[in-house]
Design a protein around this motif. Structure first.
Motif, PDB file in Angstrom:
ATOM      1  N   LEU A  86      -9.073  11.825 -30.729  1.00 52.36           N
ATOM      2  CA  LEU A  86      -9.284   9.780 -30.652  1.00 52.36           C
ATOM      3  C   LEU A  86      -8.248   9.276 -29.675  1.00 52.36           C
ATOM      4  CD1 LEU A  86     -10.748   6.836 -32.540  1.00 52.36           C
ATOM      5  CD2 LEU A  86      -9.002   7.555 -34.159  1.00 52.36           C
ATOM      6  N   VAL A 126      -5.730   4.924 -36.360  1.00 54.96           N
ATOM      7  CA  VAL A 126      -4.439   5.872 -37.178  1.00 54.96           C
ATOM      8  C   VAL A 126      -4.994   6.678 -38.413  1.00 54.96           C
ATOM      9  CG1 VAL A 126      -2.224   6.612 -37.308  1.00 54.96           C
ATOM     10  CG2 VAL A 126      -3.479   5.142 -35.466  1.00 54.96           C
ATOM     11  N   GLY A 129      -7.986   7.965 -38.566  1.00 53.21           N
ATOM     12  CA  GLY A 129      -8.592   9.530 -37.671  1.00 53.21           C
ATOM     13  C   GLY A 129      -8.344  10.454 -37.898  1.00 53.21           C
ATOM     14  N   ARG A 130      -7.047  10.193 -38.417  1.00 53.27           N
ATOM     15  CA  ARG A 130      -6.138  11.503 -39.791  1.00 53.27           C
ATOM     16  C   ARG A 130      -7.179  11.803 -40.599  1.00 53.27           C
ATOM     17  NH1 ARG A 130      -0.028   8.676 -39.221  1.00 53.27           N
ATOM     18  NH2 ARG A 130       0.780   8.948 -37.693  1.00 53.27           N
ATOM     19  N   TYR A 134      -8.757  14.117 -37.035  1.00 57.08           N
ATOM     20  CA  TYR A 134      -8.699  14.089 -35.113  1.00 57.08           C
ATOM     21  C   TYR A 134      -7.038  14.017 -34.919  1.00 57.08           C
ATOM     22  CZ  TYR A 134     -13.273  12.032 -35.542  1.00 57.08           C
ATOM     23  OH  TYR A 134     -14.777  12.354 -34.750  1.00 57.08           O
ATOM     24  N   ILE A 136      -4.871  11.882 -32.797  1.00 60.84           N
ATOM     25  CA  ILE A 136      -4.989  10.819 -31.935  1.00 60.84           C
ATOM     26  C   ILE A 136      -4.120  10.513 -31.020  1.00 60.84           C
ATOM     27  CG2 ILE A 136      -4.083   8.381 -33.174  1.00 60.84           C
ATOM     28  CD1 ILE A 136      -4.997  10.149 -36.478  1.00 60.84           C
TER      29      ILE A 136
END
Length: 209
Positions: A86, A126, A129-130, A134, A136
């Protein structure tokens, strides 16, 4: 090339963005984009909300429809990807000065969020995404993308950026046969930019177990 105008669609009704997706599914939309844009902006009063003239609105919407179309065309390949990255724009941070505690690693190159502001859009992205597994990266510019991808064997990419940088990245990603999904900024500029967090979450969770 950067737009010669600024825009802020953050207060535009969600129906507007739903209409963009519908437009992307229609064939030969590029041949009637100006007519459709005029009807859409008049119906939803976008000119007052966005603060743009018709020519600028047409340019912007045509680019956004192109991005939706690319997402649609790449979605099946993207859903088959396993290792994903990401990429977020650093300009969407809440603060662009010392109040932001993000650290920058020039060797990557990327900022790393330290979650100093719960209401920071980048911090929230973030966290999403975590949660979805992903890797990042928070980029200071689009030129950092090739440097990172050449060092890391990702097979799927999600990028959040201004529409100009997204379109430029498409050619590079195509040359590497990397499927990607994109989320465009709904407010441009060099600081305090914005994107739709809900749209990002929908993309991040595509085929994520």
């Amino acid at each position: 090339m950067p737009y010669r105008f600024s825009f802020d669609l953050s207060r535009v009704p969600h129906a507007f963005f739903n209409a963009l997706v519908e437009m992307a599914y229609q064939k030969n939309m590029h041949k009637k984009i100006a007519w459709t844009v005029r009807r859409l902006t008049e119906k939803l009063n976008i000119q007052e909300i966005g603060g743009l003239n018709m020519a600028d609105v047409s340019t912007l919407i045509e680019d956004l429809v192109d991005i939706h179309l690319h997402n649609i065309m790449e979605r099946e390949r993207f859903q088959k990807s396993k290792r994903r990255a990401l990429f977020l724009p650093h300009c969407a941070r809440k603060y662009m000065d010392g109040r932001c505690q993000a650290s920058f690693d020039p060797d990557v190159p990327s900022y790393y969020c330290h979650s100093c502001s719960p209401d920071c859009l980048v911090n929230q992205a973030v966290a999403l995404g975590r949660d979805c597994g992903y890797d990042i990266y928070i980029l200071p510019g689009g030129t950092c993308l090739p440097m990172i991808l050449e060092r890391n064997p990702y097979d799927g990419v999600v990028g959040v950026a201004c529409s100009q940088e997204i379109k430029q990245a498409e050619a590079y990603l195509k040359s590497r046969s990397l499927p990607a999904q994109a989320v465009y900024l709904i407010k441009n500029g060099c600081a305090n930019t914005k994107f739709n967090l809900r749209c990002l979450e929908e993309i991040l969770r595509l085929n994520v177990s």
